[in-house]
Write a protein that holds these residues in place. Structure first.
Motif, PDB file in Angstrom:
ATOM      1  N   ALA A 156     -28.691  51.349  57.639  1.00 51.13           N
ATOM      2  CA  ALA A 156     -28.778  50.979  56.518  1.00 51.13           C
ATOM      3  C   ALA A 156     -30.020  50.924  55.910  1.00 51.13           C
ATOM      4  CB  ALA A 156     -28.269  49.313  56.367  1.00 51.13           C
ATOM      5  N   PHE A 157     -30.346  51.089  54.731  1.00 49.25           N
ATOM      6  CA  PHE A 157     -31.726  51.402  53.846  1.00 49.25           C
ATOM      7  C   PHE A 157     -31.993  50.367  52.918  1.00 49.25           C
ATOM      8  CE2 PHE A 157     -30.053  54.979  56.234  1.00 49.25           C
ATOM      9  CZ  PHE A 157     -31.117  55.428  56.663  1.00 49.25           C
ATOM     10  N   ILE A 158     -33.220  50.121  52.631  1.00 53.42           N
ATOM     11  CA  ILE A 158     -33.700  49.348  51.711  1.00 53.42           C
ATOM     12  C   ILE A 158     -33.478  49.953  50.190  1.00 53.42           C
ATOM     13  CG2 ILE A 158     -35.761  48.285  50.628  1.00 53.42           C
ATOM     14  CD1 ILE A 158     -36.949  47.827  53.268  1.00 53.42           C
ATOM     15  N   THR A 159     -33.496  51.411  49.901  1.00 56.01           N
ATOM     16  CA  THR A 159     -33.431  51.930  48.825  1.00 56.01           C
ATOM     17  C   THR A 159     -32.269  52.929  48.842  1.00 56.01           C
ATOM     18  OG1 THR A 159     -34.946  53.526  49.013  1.00 56.01           O
ATOM     19  CG2 THR A 159     -35.684  51.445  48.132  1.00 56.01           C
ATOM     20  N   ASN A 160     -31.459  53.207  47.752  1.00 58.18           N
ATOM     21  CA  ASN A 160     -30.741  54.230  47.622  1.00 58.18           C
ATOM     22  C   ASN A 160     -31.302  55.572  47.864  1.00 58.18           C
ATOM     23  OD1 ASN A 160     -28.126  55.180  47.183  1.00 58.18           O
ATOM     24  ND2 ASN A 160     -28.538  55.577  44.940  1.00 58.18           N
ATOM     25  N   ALA A 161     -32.589  55.756  47.444  1.00 57.18           N
ATOM     26  CA  ALA A 161     -33.243  56.941  47.606  1.00 57.18           C
ATOM     27  C   ALA A 161     -33.438  57.321  49.087  1.00 57.18           C
ATOM     28  CB  ALA A 161     -34.636  57.092  47.140  1.00 57.18           C
ATOM     29  N   ASN A 162     -33.863  56.256  49.961  1.00 54.08           N
ATOM     30  CA  ASN A 162     -33.690  56.441  51.410  1.00 54.08           C
ATOM     31  C   ASN A 162     -32.382  56.617  52.094  1.00 54.08           C
ATOM     32  OD1 ASN A 162     -36.383  55.900  51.237  1.00 54.08           O
ATOM     33  ND2 ASN A 162     -36.317  53.595  51.866  1.00 54.08           N
ATOM     34  N   LEU A 163     -31.570  56.320  51.469  1.00 54.22           N
ATOM     35  CA  LEU A 163     -29.962  56.235  52.114  1.00 54.22           C
ATOM     36  C   LEU A 163     -29.684  57.959  51.673  1.00 54.22           C
ATOM     37  CD1 LEU A 163     -27.211  55.897  53.149  1.00 54.22           C
ATOM     38  CD2 LEU A 163     -26.472  54.888  50.886  1.00 54.22           C
ATOM     39  N   LYS A 164     -30.030  58.349  50.447  1.00 52.40           N
ATOM     40  CA  LYS A 164     -29.691  59.914  50.296  1.00 52.40           C
ATOM     41  C   LYS A 164     -30.482  60.743  51.092  1.00 52.40           C
ATOM     42  CE  LYS A 164     -28.186  59.238  45.347  1.00 52.40           C
ATOM     43  NZ  LYS A 164     -28.514  59.325  44.038  1.00 52.40           N
ATOM     44  N   ARG A 165     -31.602  60.346  51.205  1.00 57.08           N
ATOM     45  CA  ARG A 165     -32.589  61.178  52.298  1.00 57.08           C
ATOM     46  C   ARG A 165     -32.078  61.253  53.792  1.00 57.08           C
ATOM     47  NH1 ARG A 165     -37.201  58.664  51.641  1.00 57.08           N
ATOM     48  NH2 ARG A 165     -37.539  59.579  49.692  1.00 57.08           N
ATOM     49  N   HIS A 166     -31.550  60.130  54.129  1.00 55.94           N
ATOM     50  CA  HIS A 166     -31.002  59.972  55.515  1.00 55.94           C
ATOM     51  C   HIS A 166     -29.736  60.745  55.532  1.00 55.94           C
ATOM     52  CE1 HIS A 166     -28.999  58.301  58.975  1.00 55.94           C
ATOM     53  NE2 HIS A 166     -28.016  57.988  58.034  1.00 55.94           N
ATOM     54  N   HIS A 167     -28.759  60.842  54.371  1.00 60.83           N
ATOM     55  CA  HIS A 167     -27.556  61.515  54.268  1.00 60.83           C
ATOM     56  C   HIS A 167     -27.594  63.002  54.631  1.00 60.83           C
ATOM     57  CE1 HIS A 167     -23.135  62.202  53.079  1.00 60.83           C
ATOM     58  NE2 HIS A 167     -23.109  61.150  53.801  1.00 60.83           N
ATOM     59  N   LEU A 168     -28.961  63.399  54.594  1.00 59.29           N
ATOM     60  CA  LEU A 168     -29.139  64.908  54.653  1.00 59.29           C
ATOM     61  C   LEU A 168     -28.990  65.452  56.294  1.00 59.29           C
ATOM     62  CD1 LEU A 168     -32.147  65.698  52.021  1.00 59.29           C
ATOM     63  CD2 LEU A 168     -29.372  66.267  51.945  1.00 59.29           C
ATOM     64  N   VAL A 169     -29.420  64.159  57.026  1.00 59.09           N
ATOM     65  CA  VAL A 169     -29.359  64.506  58.615  1.00 59.09           C
ATOM     66  C   VAL A 169     -28.043  64.874  58.922  1.00 59.09           C
ATOM     67  CG1 VAL A 169     -29.782  63.281  60.650  1.00 59.09           C
ATOM     68  CG2 VAL A 169     -31.115  62.954  58.868  1.00 59.09           C
ATOM     69  N   HIS A 170     -26.870  64.034  57.998  1.00 62.23           N
ATOM     70  CA  HIS A 170     -25.640  64.412  58.671  1.00 62.23           C
ATOM     71  C   HIS A 170     -24.955  65.639  58.050  1.00 62.23           C
ATOM     72  CE1 HIS A 170     -25.191  60.468  60.286  1.00 62.23           C
ATOM     73  NE2 HIS A 170     -25.761  59.858  59.259  1.00 62.23           N
ATOM     74  N   THR A 171     -25.580  65.867  56.890  1.00 61.09           N
ATOM     75  CA  THR A 171     -24.896  67.326  56.128  1.00 61.09           C
ATOM     76  C   THR A 171     -25.872  68.410  56.771  1.00 61.09           C
ATOM     77  OG1 THR A 171     -26.547  67.019  53.967  1.00 61.09           O
ATOM     78  CG2 THR A 171     -24.393  65.832  54.005  1.00 61.09           C
ATOM     79  N   GLY A 172     -26.716  68.415  57.237  1.00 58.84           N
ATOM     80  CA  GLY A 172     -27.716  69.577  57.637  1.00 58.84           C
ATOM     81  C   GLY A 172     -28.345  70.063  56.418  1.00 58.84           C
ATOM     82  N   GLU A 173     -28.284  69.581  55.411  1.00 58.09           N
ATOM     83  CA  GLU A 173     -28.944  69.991  54.058  1.00 58.09           C
ATOM     84  C   GLU A 173     -30.511  69.925  53.954  1.00 58.09           C
ATOM     85  OE1 GLU A 173     -28.780  69.718  49.095  1.00 58.09           O
ATOM     86  OE2 GLU A 173     -27.520  68.516  50.368  1.00 58.09           O
ATOM     87  N   LYS A 174     -31.273  71.001  53.863  1.00 56.86           N
ATOM     88  CA  LYS A 174     -32.740  70.969  53.670  1.00 56.86           C
ATOM     89  C   LYS A 174     -33.098  71.638  52.320  1.00 56.86           C
ATOM     90  CE  LYS A 174     -33.338  70.814  58.815  1.00 56.86           C
ATOM     91  NZ  LYS A 174     -34.217  71.636  59.750  1.00 56.86           N
ATOM     92  N   PRO A 175     -33.164  70.971  51.262  1.00 57.09           N
ATOM     93  CA  PRO A 175     -33.093  71.713  49.942  1.00 57.09           C
ATOM     94  C   PRO A 175     -34.694  71.918  49.549  1.00 57.09           C
ATOM     95  CG  PRO A 175     -32.906  69.349  49.840  1.00 57.09           C
ATOM     96  CD  PRO A 175     -32.934  69.514  51.223  1.00 57.09           C
ATOM     97  N   TYR A 176     -35.626  71.602  50.437  1.00 57.77           N
ATOM     98  CA  TYR A 176     -36.989  71.669  50.199  1.00 57.77           C
ATOM     99  C   TYR A 176     -37.667  72.845  51.075  1.00 57.77           C
ATOM    100  CZ  TYR A 176     -36.403  67.537  47.643  1.00 57.77           C
ATOM    101  OH  TYR A 176     -35.994  66.442  46.560  1.00 57.77           O
ATOM    102  N   GLU A 177     -37.740  74.106  50.280  1.00 58.26           N
ATOM    103  CA  GLU A 177     -38.158  75.269  51.052  1.00 58.26           C
ATOM    104  C   GLU A 177     -39.467  75.652  50.759  1.00 58.26           C
ATOM    105  OE1 GLU A 177     -35.440  78.494  50.065  1.00 58.26           O
ATOM    106  OE2 GLU A 177     -33.782  77.296  50.816  1.00 58.26           O
ATOM    107  N   CYS A 178     -40.306  76.112  52.044  1.00 61.26           N
ATOM    108  CA  CYS A 178     -41.777  76.305  51.735  1.00 61.26           C
ATOM    109  C   CYS A 178     -41.709  77.895  51.395  1.00 61.26           C
ATOM    110  CB  CYS A 178     -42.333  76.399  53.383  1.00 61.26           C
ATOM    111  SG  CYS A 178     -43.995  77.035  53.374  1.00 61.26           S
TER     112      CYS A 178
END
Length: 268
Positions: free
Chosen positions: A161-183
């Motif tokens: 569980a997380f303090i903010t919705n933004a932190n939850l959304k960021r964490h959810h990427l761990v499950h989806t495997g999505e990495k939207p920020y490319e170098c």
């Protein structure tokens, strides 16, 4: 008649608090609720209140899950057309809100206002628990959850569980495997923009944060702060199984594997 006032620009009704003018009295009365704090329209799902019925209807889509405004560039959808238009600037690269103090530009006016605090250093909102100060009230509210232990945003995939919705959304990427920020320099991609920025220092070799004790330099301020604990002797991360304590949370987690019996594979 209401529509025609748009063309003639006749606005006879003036607010006595801020001198804004309106074409119709009902619009003035709605506006004045901003000053009085009156919120007549209450959500039946949660305890939030709103000045106008339009704002309430927009908010209720959060509970119903309705997102009628879809982006044609990606698969994201939004509650309001305004939010969609803001999002689409990510694809077009449009940043119409420019800072007058530096060369930075932003997608939304809200982001520009938040950034401007960097120049003014104005932080009027103070935490009563630890005296930390913040430029915005919502940042103070988020911070105060650290003291209360409140974590209202729960992951549906695991028990975190997380303090903010933004932190939850960021964490959810761990499950989806999505990495939207490319170098743009190499083929690596990251879950968060912060991790991308940290990685980018590898390419720029920029290290602006210097230790006053040993002149070592670091790319990020938080890494400098962790390093400075070597000089102060501070070890805030304590093991609950034994008496050992560590400078960083990473060191503590590595140590705890001794108690759990977990064996990590070290790559040479």
């Amino acid at each position: 008649m209401q529509h025609q006032s748009v063309h003639v620009e006749e606005k006879p009704h003036q607010c006595t608090e801020c001198n804004k003018v309106f074409g119709w009295k009902k619009n003035l009365m709605q506006h004045q609720r901003i000053h009085t704090g009156e919120k007549l329209y209450k959500c039946t799902e949660c305890d939030k209140g709103f000045i106008t019925n339009a704002e309430l209807k927009r908010h209720q889509k959060i509970h119903t899950g309705e997102r009628p405004y879809e982006c044609t560039e990606c698969d994201k959808a939004f509650v309001t057309n305004g939010a969609l238009k803001q999002h689409q600037k990510i694809h077009t690269g449009e940043k119409p809100y420019q800072c007058t103090e530096c060369d930075k530009a932003f997608i939304t006016h809200g982001d520009l206002v938040k950034h401007h605090i960097v120049h003014t250093m104005e932080k009027p909102y103070e935490c009563t628990e630890c005296n930390k100060v913040f430029g915005w009230k919502n940042n103070l509210k988020k911070h105060q959850k650290i003291h209360t232990g409140e974590k209202p945003y729960k992951c549906t995939e695991c028990d975190k569980a997380f303090i903010t919705n933004a932190n939850l959304k960021r964490h959810h990427l761990v499950h989806t495997g999505e990495k939207p920020y490319e170098c743009t320099e190499c083929d690596k991609a990251f879950i968060s923009h912060e991790n991308l920025l940290k990685h980018h220092i590898v390419h720029t070799m920029e290290k602006p944060y210097e230790c006053t004790e040993c002149t070592k330099v670091f790319g990020w301020r938080n890494i400098l702060k962790e390093h400075q604990k070597v000089h102060t002797g501070e070890k805030p991360y304590k093991c609950t199984e034994c008496v050992k304590a560590f400078i960083t949370n990473k060191e503590l987690k590595r140590h705890q594997k001794i108690h759990t019996g977990e064996k990590t594979i070290s790559m040479c």
